[in-house]
Design an enzyme around this catalytic site. Structure first.
Site, PDB file in Angstrom:
ATOM      1  N   SER A 252       0.864  -1.170   0.000  1.00  0.00           N
ATOM      2  CA  SER A 252       0.000   0.000   0.000  1.00  0.00           C
ATOM      3  C   SER A 252       0.901   1.221   0.000  1.00  0.00           C
ATOM      4  CB  SER A 252      -0.847  -0.005   1.267  1.00  0.00           C
ATOM      5  OG  SER A 252      -1.438   1.261   1.504  1.00  0.00           O
TER       6      SER A 252
ATOM      7  N   TYR B 289      -1.373  -0.478  10.760  1.00  0.00           N
ATOM      8  CA  TYR B 289      -1.491  -0.798   9.339  1.00  0.00           C
ATOM      9  C   TYR B 289      -0.230  -0.359   8.597  1.00  0.00           C
ATOM     10  CZ  TYR B 289      -3.296  -1.062   4.586  1.00  0.00           C
ATOM     11  OH  TYR B 289      -3.466  -1.360   3.257  1.00  0.00           O
TER      12      TYR B 289
END
Length: 178
Positions: free
Chosen positions: A134, A147
Site C-alpha cells: 500500500s 497498518y
C-alpha cells in the site's frame, strides 16, 4: 501455443484479488484462488481453477492448498500475496488484538506464501512473487499506525527477498496501491 503455468492468488474473494483472478482466467492461466470466503470465488465458475478456503495465517493449510494445486497444474509460477486486512485506530487507543491480526495477515501471511513457493522457484531458476502492499508502506497516515507498520514491513520484506532471489532469476515485486 505456450503452456500457461499456475498462478496462485491469496485474498481472491474480493477487490484486487477477484479482479486479477478474472483477468488471468480470461488469458487461460490455471488458477488457485485462496480466501476465507470460498463461495465468492466458486461463484465465478472460472475454468481451470481450484478454489480453497484458506486463512494465510495458517501456514500448514496454505501450504497444503498450494501443493494440491501443484499436483494438478504443476509448480507455482506466480504467487500473488494479496490477502490483507486494514483495521484503523489510534496507537493510543487501538486494541492490541487488532495490531496482531494485521501483522499476522499482512506480514506473516506474505511470509508463509513466499516460504512455500521459494524452494521450487529457486531450484528451477524462475518464477514471480508479487506482494500487495500500500502507499501506507512508505507514507504515514493518522490512525494507521499498525497498518502502516505492517505495510512498511511488506515493503522491507519484499526488498530483502528480491536481493536474496535475484541470483536465481526469481522476480519479487511490490505493488503499492493508494
Amino acid at each position: 501455443m505456450e503452456d500457461k503455468k499456475l498462478v496462485v492468488i491469496t485474498g481472491a474473494s474480493s477487490g484486487f484479488g477477484l479482479e486479477m483472478a478474472k483477468m488471468f482466467a480470461e488469458d487461460g492461466y490455471p488458477l488457485l484462488l485462496l480466501a476465507r470466503r470460498v463461495e465468492k470465488m466458486e461463484a465465478l465458475n472460472l475454468p481451470n481453477t481450484l478454489c480453497k478456503k484458506v486463512d494465510v495465517t495458517d501456514k500448514t493449510g496454505l501450504e497444503k492448498a498450494i501443493r494440491s494445486a501443484e499436483a494438478v497444474y504443476g509448480e507455482t509460477d506466480l504467487l500473488i500475496n494479496n490477502a490483507g486486512v486494514m483495521l484503523l485506530g489510534s496507537i493510543e487507543t487501538q486494541n492490541a488484538n487488532e495490531w496482531q491480526k494485521m501483522l499476522d495477515v499482512n506480514v506473516m501471511g506474505v511470509m508463509h506464501g513466499m516460504q512455500t513457493v521459494i524452494p521450487s522457484m529457486k531450484a528451477r531458476k524462475g518464477g514471480t512473487i508479487i506482494n500487495l502492499s500500500s502507499m501506507a508502506g512508505y507514507q504515514a497516515f493518522e490512525n494507521h499506525a499498525a497498518y502502516c507498520a505492517s505495510k512498511f514491513g511488506v515493503r522491507g520484506l519484499t526488498q530483502t527477498t528480491r536481493l536474496e532471489l535475484s541470483p536465481f532469476n526469481v522476480r519479487v515485486i511490490t505493488i503499492e496501491p493508494g
